[in-house]
Design an enzyme around this catalytic site. Structure first.
Site, PDB file in Angstrom:
ATOM      1  N   ALA A  15     -12.790  68.941  94.411  1.00  0.00           N
ATOM      2  CA  ALA A  15     -12.325  69.366  95.739  1.00  0.00           C
ATOM      3  C   ALA A  15     -13.403  69.283  96.819  1.00  0.00           C
ATOM      4  O   ALA A  15     -13.087  69.133  97.993  1.00  0.00           O
ATOM      5  CB  ALA A  15     -11.780  70.793  95.658  1.00  0.00           C
TER       6      ALA A  15
ATOM      7  N   ASP B 225     -16.823  74.109  87.002  1.00  0.00           N
ATOM      8  CA  ASP B 225     -15.727  75.091  86.993  1.00  0.00           C
ATOM      9  C   ASP B 225     -14.882  74.932  85.728  1.00  0.00           C
ATOM     10  O   ASP B 225     -14.639  73.814  85.279  1.00  0.00           O
ATOM     11  CB  ASP B 225     -14.791  74.888  88.207  1.00  0.00           C
TER      12      ASP B 225
ATOM     13  N   THR C 242      -9.679  58.667  90.430  1.00  0.00           N
ATOM     14  CA  THR C 242     -11.030  58.363  89.958  1.00  0.00           C
ATOM     15  C   THR C 242     -11.036  57.035  89.201  1.00  0.00           C
ATOM     16  O   THR C 242     -10.089  56.711  88.479  1.00  0.00           O
ATOM     17  CB  THR C 242     -11.525  59.494  89.031  1.00  0.00           C
TER      18      THR C 242
ATOM     19  N   HIS D  37     -18.321  48.327  99.972  1.00  0.00           N
ATOM     20  CA  HIS D  37     -18.183  49.787 100.035  1.00  0.00           C
ATOM     21  C   HIS D  37     -19.409  50.455 100.637  1.00  0.00           C
ATOM     22  O   HIS D  37     -20.492  49.858 100.705  1.00  0.00           O
ATOM     23  CB  HIS D  37     -17.952  50.356  98.633  1.00  0.00           C
TER      24      HIS D  37
ATOM     25  N   GLY E 133     -15.686  66.951  97.030  1.00  0.00           N
ATOM     26  CA  GLY E 133     -16.119  65.563  97.230  1.00  0.00           C
ATOM     27  C   GLY E 133     -15.503  64.935  98.475  1.00  0.00           C
ATOM     28  O   GLY E 133     -14.680  65.560  99.166  1.00  0.00           O
TER      29      GLY E 133
ATOM     30  N   GLY F 104     -13.101  50.004  91.170  1.00  0.00           N
ATOM     31  CA  GLY F 104     -11.917  49.989  90.309  1.00  0.00           C
ATOM     32  C   GLY F 104     -10.841  49.073  90.860  1.00  0.00           C
ATOM     33  O   GLY F 104     -10.132  48.385  90.102  1.00  0.00           O
TER      34      GLY F 104
ATOM     35  N   LYS G 293     -21.362  55.056  96.774  1.00  0.00           N
ATOM     36  CA  LYS G 293     -20.455  54.820  95.639  1.00  0.00           C
ATOM     37  C   LYS G 293     -21.275  54.630  94.360  1.00  0.00           C
ATOM     38  O   LYS G 293     -22.252  53.868  94.361  1.00  0.00           O
ATOM     39  CB  LYS G 293     -19.583  53.590  95.928  1.00  0.00           C
TER      40      LYS G 293
ATOM     41  N   ASN H 262      -6.357  52.555  93.661  1.00  0.00           N
ATOM     42  CA  ASN H 262      -6.392  52.613  95.121  1.00  0.00           C
ATOM     43  C   ASN H 262      -5.033  53.099  95.634  1.00  0.00           C
ATOM     44  O   ASN H 262      -4.002  52.530  95.295  1.00  0.00           O
ATOM     45  CB  ASN H 262      -6.711  51.234  95.702  1.00  0.00           C
TER      46      ASN H 262
HETATM   47  N1  LIG Z   1      -7.805  55.703  94.028  1.00  0.00           N
HETATM   48  C1  LIG Z   1      -8.222  55.750  95.297  1.00  0.00           C
HETATM   49  O1  LIG Z   1      -7.449  55.485  96.241  1.00  0.00           O
HETATM   50  C2  LIG Z   1      -9.644  56.121  95.591  1.00  0.00           C
HETATM   51  C3  LIG Z   1     -10.484  56.353  94.557  1.00  0.00           C
HETATM   52  N2  LIG Z   1     -11.753  56.785  94.783  1.00  0.00           N
HETATM   53  C4  LIG Z   1     -12.525  57.144  93.603  1.00  0.00           C
HETATM   54  O2  LIG Z   1     -12.501  58.572  93.515  1.00  0.00           O
HETATM   55  C5  LIG Z   1     -13.687  59.022  92.886  1.00  0.00           C
HETATM   56  C6  LIG Z   1     -14.348  60.054  93.776  1.00  0.00           C
HETATM   57  O3  LIG Z   1     -14.796  59.439  94.957  1.00  0.00           O
HETATM   58  P1  LIG Z   1     -15.535  60.292  96.099  1.00  0.00           P
HETATM   59  O4  LIG Z   1     -14.679  61.426  96.517  1.00  0.00           O
HETATM   60  O5  LIG Z   1     -15.994  59.315  97.102  1.00  0.00           O
HETATM   61  O6  LIG Z   1     -16.799  60.851  95.268  1.00  0.00           O
HETATM   62  P2  LIG Z   1     -17.660  62.173  95.544  1.00  0.00           P
HETATM   63  O7  LIG Z   1     -18.921  61.994  94.769  1.00  0.00           O
HETATM   64  O8  LIG Z   1     -17.745  62.450  96.995  1.00  0.00           O
HETATM   65  O9  LIG Z   1     -16.783  63.330  94.886  1.00  0.00           O
HETATM   66  C7  LIG Z   1     -16.696  63.589  93.523  1.00  0.00           C
HETATM   67  C8  LIG Z   1     -16.626  65.076  93.356  1.00  0.00           C
HETATM   68  O10 LIG Z   1     -16.333  65.391  92.000  1.00  0.00           O
HETATM   69  C9  LIG Z   1     -17.189  66.437  91.603  1.00  0.00           C
HETATM   70  N3  LIG Z   1     -17.322  66.451  90.149  1.00  0.00           N
HETATM   71  C10 LIG Z   1     -18.205  65.805  89.364  1.00  0.00           C
HETATM   72  N4  LIG Z   1     -17.982  66.076  88.071  1.00  0.00           N
HETATM   73  C11 LIG Z   1     -16.924  66.922  88.040  1.00  0.00           C
HETATM   74  C12 LIG Z   1     -16.221  67.565  87.008  1.00  0.00           C
HETATM   75  N5  LIG Z   1     -16.543  67.413  85.716  1.00  0.00           N
HETATM   76  N6  LIG Z   1     -15.187  68.373  87.333  1.00  0.00           N
HETATM   77  C13 LIG Z   1     -14.854  68.561  88.613  1.00  0.00           C
HETATM   78  N7  LIG Z   1     -15.477  67.983  89.645  1.00  0.00           N
HETATM   79  C14 LIG Z   1     -16.510  67.164  89.358  1.00  0.00           C
HETATM   80  C15 LIG Z   1     -18.479  66.159  92.327  1.00  0.00           C
HETATM   81  O11 LIG Z   1     -19.308  67.298  92.362  1.00  0.00           O
HETATM   82  P3  LIG Z   1     -20.922  67.128  92.408  1.00  0.00           P
HETATM   83  O12 LIG Z   1     -21.217  66.298  93.616  1.00  0.00           O
HETATM   84  O13 LIG Z   1     -21.400  68.528  92.484  1.00  0.00           O
HETATM   85  O14 LIG Z   1     -21.314  66.442  91.126  1.00  0.00           O
HETATM   86  C16 LIG Z   1     -17.946  65.767  93.698  1.00  0.00           C
HETATM   87  O15 LIG Z   1     -17.678  66.909  94.490  1.00  0.00           O
HETATM   88  C17 LIG Z   1     -14.531  57.772  92.617  1.00  0.00           C
HETATM   89  O16 LIG Z   1     -14.294  57.334  91.295  1.00  0.00           O
HETATM   90  C18 LIG Z   1     -13.976  56.765  93.612  1.00  0.00           C
HETATM   91  O17 LIG Z   1     -14.182  55.447  93.201  1.00  0.00           O
HETATM   92  C19 LIG Z   1     -12.236  56.942  96.044  1.00  0.00           C
HETATM   93  C20 LIG Z   1     -11.451  56.672  97.116  1.00  0.00           C
HETATM   94  C21 LIG Z   1     -10.077  56.232  96.992  1.00  0.00           C
HETATM   95  O1  LIG Z   2     -15.511  54.981  95.833  1.00  0.00           O
HETATM   96  C1  LIG Z   2     -14.734  54.651  96.769  1.00  0.00           C
HETATM   97  O2  LIG Z   2     -14.975  54.904  97.949  1.00  0.00           O
HETATM   98  C2  LIG Z   2     -13.503  53.956  96.427  1.00  0.00           C
HETATM   99  N1  LIG Z   2     -13.176  53.830  95.179  1.00  0.00           N
HETATM  100  C3  LIG Z   2     -12.032  53.178  94.669  1.00  0.00           C
HETATM  101  C4  LIG Z   2     -12.408  51.950  93.879  1.00  0.00           C
HETATM  102  O3  LIG Z   2     -13.452  51.947  93.220  1.00  0.00           O
HETATM  103  O4  LIG Z   2     -11.652  50.984  93.900  1.00  0.00           O
HETATM  104  C5  LIG Z   2     -10.982  52.931  95.723  1.00  0.00           C
HETATM  105  C6  LIG Z   2     -11.536  52.522  97.046  1.00  0.00           C
HETATM  106  O5  LIG Z   2     -12.047  51.238  96.931  1.00  0.00           O
HETATM  107  C7  LIG Z   2     -12.592  53.500  97.510  1.00  0.00           C
END
Ligand SMILES: NC(=O)C1=CN([C@@H]2O[C@H](COP(=O)(O)OP(=O)(O)OC[C@H]3O[C@@H](n4cnc5c(N)ncnc54)[C@H](OP(=O)(O)O)[C@@H]3O)[C@@H](O)[C@H]2O)C=CC1
Ligand SMILES: O=C(O)C1=N[C@H](C(=O)O)C[C@H](O)C1
Length: 246
Positions: A10, A38, A76, A132, A12, A142, A136, A104
């Site tokens: 949450a 958590d 993720t 990106h 992130g 992905g 990242k 995505n």
């Molecule tokens: N499918 C889609 O459309 C998209 C997918 N993504 C993907 O989403 C994922 C997250 O991206 P993004 O938000 O940029 O990354 P961030 O690093 O900003 O956020 C990830 C969050 O997850 C937390 N975290 C790590 N380990 C755990 C755990 N075991 N349990 C709960 N929380 C945890 C991190 O905490 P801490 O920093 O304290 O470790 C952080 O707050 C990536 O894999 C990205 O590629 C991103 C954008 C779009």
């Molecule tokens: O980490 C990101 O930002 C994103 N991750 C996803 C991916 O790895 O494809 C989706 C999007 O590209 C953003």
């Protein structure tokens, strides 16, 4: 009555946006926010959990949700055939529970993958470039992996020959990574969010399919579609396209 939603990851970049989008939706209620360290427990009584965490954590989180009977919407990255099969096995003993794992959630990215797969068999050459933000943690993205897999599958089904490439020498990595034989190149640049280009080439012409997410709000409509739809799609769905009438 509102659908109860928990967000894992949450704090992130994506998690914060999802919490805001859920909070603003009249038909959804944000009941829990979870981050690294958590205990997920009963996910604060949520009916649907959304996971935007890290590749190392997401499988464990999803298996926990399924064991609790909580539907999961997962953005993720880092999923493999093996980890997807572990989710399928867990779902087999929890009939009625739905999981959607989508690389995505932006509609343009979903369409890019679809269009690229449609075009792939008509062109001699095809390469994928993803671009990106530099924070990242995984490469290639992905989305790029999935795009290349869909392209490769379409070309294999059509019997398209391997793309020509006369390279005999050079620096390691200069031709990108190969995903099912398709070259994939990853760019990390401050100022970018999430972008992808599919380059297709034939004699005398090229076709470029490009998608740009300039802001993470671009993913929210798809995430909300996943949250609202997941209970009606028991079992594992891979890709938002499974919820769309494409
Ligand atoms: N499918 C889609 O459309 C998209 C997918 N993504 C993907 O989403 C994922 C997250 O991206 P993004 O938000 O940029 O990354 P961030 O690093 O900003 O956020 C990830 C969050 O997850 C937390 N975290 C790590 N380990 C755990 C755990 N075991 N349990 C709960 N929380 C945890 C991190 O905490 P801490 O920093 O304290 O470790 C952080 O707050 C990536 O894999 C990205 O590629 C991103 C954008 C779009
Ligand atoms: O980490 C990101 O930002 C994103 N991750 C996803 C991916 O790895 O494809 C989706 C999007 O590209 C953003």
């Amino acid at each position: 009555m509102s659908l109860r939603v928990a967000v894992i990851g949450a704090a992130g970049r994506m998690g914060q946006q999802v919490c805001r989008a859920v909070g603003e939706a009249d038909d959804l209620e944000l009941v829990g926010r979870f981050d690294a360290g958590d205990e997920l427990g009963d996910l604060a009584g949520a009916e649907v959990a959304v996971d935007f965490t890290v590749p190392d954590a997401t499988l464990g989180n999803v298996l926990h949700c399924v064991a609790q009977g909580v539907h999961a919407v997962v953005g993720t990255t880092g999923w493999t055939d093996e980890s997807l099969n572990q989710v399928r096995a867990a779902l087999a003993v929890q009939p009625g529970v739905g999981v959607i794992i989508a690389p995505n959630f932006a509609i343009g990215a979903v369409l890019t993958m679809r269009f690229a797969a449609q075009a792939a068999r008509f062109y001699e050459s095809v390469e994928v470039i993803e671009l990106h933000h530099p924070d990242k943690v995984d490469a290639p993205s992905g989305t790029a992996i999935r795009t290349a897999q869909l392209i490769a599958a379409a070309r294999q089904e059509a019997g398209t020959p391997t793309a020509p490439d006369a390279t005999k020498s050079g620096l390691d990595g200069a031709r990108g990574a190969r995903v099912d034989g398709v070259p994939v190149h990853a760019v990390r640049l401050r100022g970018l969010v999430a972008h992808e280009e599919v380059l297709l080439g034939a004699v005398g012409e090229t076709l470029t399919i490009r998608h740009d997410s300039f802001d993470r709000s671009s993913f929210m409509s798809g995430v909300l579609t996943g949250i609202r739809g997941v209970a009606g799609h028991p079992g594992l769905s891979v890709g938002l396209e499974e919820y769309l009438d494409l």
